[in-house]
Design a protein around this motif. Structure first.
Motif, short mmCIF file in Angstrom:
data_model
loop_
_atom_site.label_atom_id
_atom_site.label_comp_id
_atom_site.label_asym_id
_atom_site.label_seq_id
_atom_site.Cartn_x
_atom_site.Cartn_y
_atom_site.Cartn_z
N THR A 102 0.83 -1.20 0.00
CA THR A 102 0.00 0.00 0.00
C THR A 102 0.87 1.25 0.00
OG1 THR A 102 -1.67 -1.18 1.25
CG2 THR A 102 -1.83 1.22 1.23
N MET A 117 1.18 4.98 0.62
CA MET A 117 0.40 5.93 1.43
C MET A 117 0.58 7.37 0.97
SD MET A 117 0.95 4.19 5.16
CE MET A 117 -0.31 5.16 5.97
N SER A 150 3.09 1.56 3.58
CA SER A 150 2.53 1.36 4.92
C SER A 150 3.47 0.52 5.78
CB SER A 150 1.16 0.69 4.83
OG SER A 150 1.27 -0.53 4.11
N THR A 198 -4.15 8.50 1.96
CA THR A 198 -4.99 8.22 3.13
C THR A 198 -5.91 9.39 3.45
OG1 THR A 198 -3.36 9.13 4.70
CG2 THR A 198 -3.12 6.80 4.09
N ARG A 199 -5.67 10.57 2.77
CA ARG A 199 -6.49 11.76 3.07
C ARG A 199 -6.94 12.42 1.77
NH1 ARG A 199 -3.30 15.67 6.64
NH2 ARG A 199 -5.36 16.56 6.99
N SER A 250 -8.08 5.60 -3.54
CA SER A 250 -8.08 5.16 -2.15
C SER A 250 -8.37 3.66 -2.06
CB SER A 250 -9.08 5.96 -1.32
OG SER A 250 -10.37 5.77 -1.85
#
Length: 476
Positions: free
Chosen positions: A196, A198, A216, A263-264, A285
């Motif tokens: 993943t 990030m 991650s 993540t945001r 995402s």
């Protein structure tokens, strides 16, 4: 991890086992590559070597790593063993099946494989399997980690321990020989195969494009570094140089073309940078296997076009079973766009069959490609690019085909059928055009130029189309 434990890697023991490779009269050391001085009889013997799942690879560059040799085989199937003869610039690669080895040899007879921009030569070995000791743990860890990632699993705990030597989840990436633009999205799509992703921050330092990329988990960073360091993103250029960063966490303030925190998705775009469209943010995402995804070192079984791109040493697409060959393109400049302009642009990445600009929403269009791989290829290269001054969004459509207007209905020329167009680039299987797929850039390659056309004619043609011609060169 089933099937990984049977991988054995190491150095072959016993001089008599190696004697056949050292013998100057062995057909193994000659292949008709134009650079060898072997006799005709040697060439004949090479061509007659019966198929074997063990392949003999010659003329490797001195600094070639096991990972780079393994990457040559991965698009074609599982690699079960490797033996490198460092002093002789040779290696033996054992594929999981004879079929995989035959596919690989057949492919590389039409497209010369390169490692670090050096052409290498591949042929069948007289051996049916490699007998090696398992002393080289690092190489074994590489093979197992890459095999695990390739089969969609995650590495076993002992492989994870071998890979966890590095504690930082952040990689520093430098791109050498950057003849074509490399975007943040391209990096995300390549590296996400290993875990993943990030956060990514891109920047230019010392006139070089660089990036910081945070996984991650540090294990994923180690796997990605082992598999990707020294690989080319596109054929013979855009080489990845990867190190661990001293940072253990990246602080991303904006989601735009220069930086992104996956993540945001709610972060602002910042200084007038194009922000992410909510549907694209949602796609990012999720697991990004649905986007570009696979490079040599992490490939699923591929279609001919994708395997060609992969084996030529560049990013390729995994065929998504059941996915459509129809694309939805939105945020078009409706004053300027025509079916013909979309056919031309998307035709660089596949054979466009039909184009429909939507009657009630003329800033959107449906484009039907020949297959799902071509649709993926077009989406990965064109999503987020500018067309007639607007940043276009390209996604896969839920439609399986683009319908033509019913007989007698006038749709103002918004739907065009290009099924029989003479301008399709990918009609011939194995065509060289499969190897010449690149992102949009300021340099164009022209072909089919009539004999009597001069440089001035071409400069005038492109200037009249609204461009500024900065440089021009005829091939010799």
């Amino acid at each position: 991890m089933d099937g990984i434990s049977d991988v054995a890697v190491g150095v072959k023991r016993g001089s008599d086992e190696l004697s056949m490779y050292n013998s100057p009269n062995s057909g193994m050391s000659s292949i008709s590559d134009g650079a060898s001085n072997g006799s005709d009889s040697k060439k004949l013997r090479v061509e007659e070597a019966p198929p074997s799942r063990v392949l003999h690879i010659r003329k490797l560059p001195n600094e070639a790593s096991e990972t780079e040799v393994i990457a040559l085989g991965l698009p074609f199937g599982k690699v079960t063993n490797i033996l490198t003869l460092k002093g002789k610039n040779q290696a033996f690669l054992e594929m999981g099946t004879e079929e995989a080895a035959i596919t690989m040899v057949n492919y590389y007879t039409t497209v010369t494989p390169h490692i670090r921009n050096v052409p290498v030569y591949i042929q069948y070995s007289n051996h049916k399997e490699l007998k090696t000791d398992a002393g080289n743990q690092r190489t074994q860890a590489v093979l197992q980690a890459v095999s695990a990632v390739q089969s969609g699993g995650s590495p076993s705990s002992d492989v994870q321990e071998a890979l966890a030597a590095a504690s930082s989840p952040v990689l520093r990436i430098i791109i050498d020989n950057m003849f074509y633009p490399v975007t943040l999205d391209v990096l995300q799509q390549i590296f996400s195969k290993f875990g993943t992703v990030m956060k990514i921050i891109t920047f230019t330092k010392n006139n070089q494009f660089q990036a910081l990329l945070q996984f991650s988990d540090p294990v994923n960073a180690q796997q990605a570094k082992l598999a990707l360091d020294g690989q080319n993103i596109y054929n013979s250029c855009c080489t990845l140089r990867i190190d661990f960063s001293k940072l253990v966490n990246l602080n991303v303030k904006y989601n735009n073309d220069k930086s992104r925190d996956y993540t945001r998705p709610e972060l602002p775009a910042g200084d007038g940078q194009p922000s992410l469209d909510p549907t694209v943010a949602a796609a990012f995402s999720k697991d990004s296997n649905s986007l570009l995804g696979k490079i040599p070192g992490a490939l699923n079984p591929l279609s001919a076009a994708a395997a060609a791109a992969a084996a030529a040493g560049r990013v390729a697409l995994a065929g998504q079973t059941g996915s459509s060959g129809v694309l939805l393109v939105s945020n078009l400049n409706e004053e300027m766009v025509t079916p013909q302009s979309l056919f031309t642009l998307f035709g660089v990445y596949g054979d466009v069959q039909r184009v429909k600009i939507l009657y009630n929403k003329k800033d959107s269009a449906l484009i039907q490609m020949s297959d799902a791989n071509q649709a993926q290829l077009a989406m990965s290269h064109l999503n987020g690019q500018k067309m007639y001054g607007k940043i276009i969004r390209v996604t896969l459509s839920k439609h399986q085909t683009v319908a033509l207007p019913r007989d007698g209905l006038d749709d103002q020329g918004l739907t065009k059928d290009y099924a029989n167009s003479p301008l399709h680039r990918f009609k011939k299987p194995g065509s060289k055009n499969f190897q010449n797929i690149f992102p949009p850039s300021a340099t164009l390659h022209l072909s089919n130029i009539p004999q009597d056309v001069t440089e001035d004619d071409l400069r005038l043609l492109f200037s009249n189309a609204g461009g500024t011609v900065k440089a021009f060169k005829f091939f010799q």
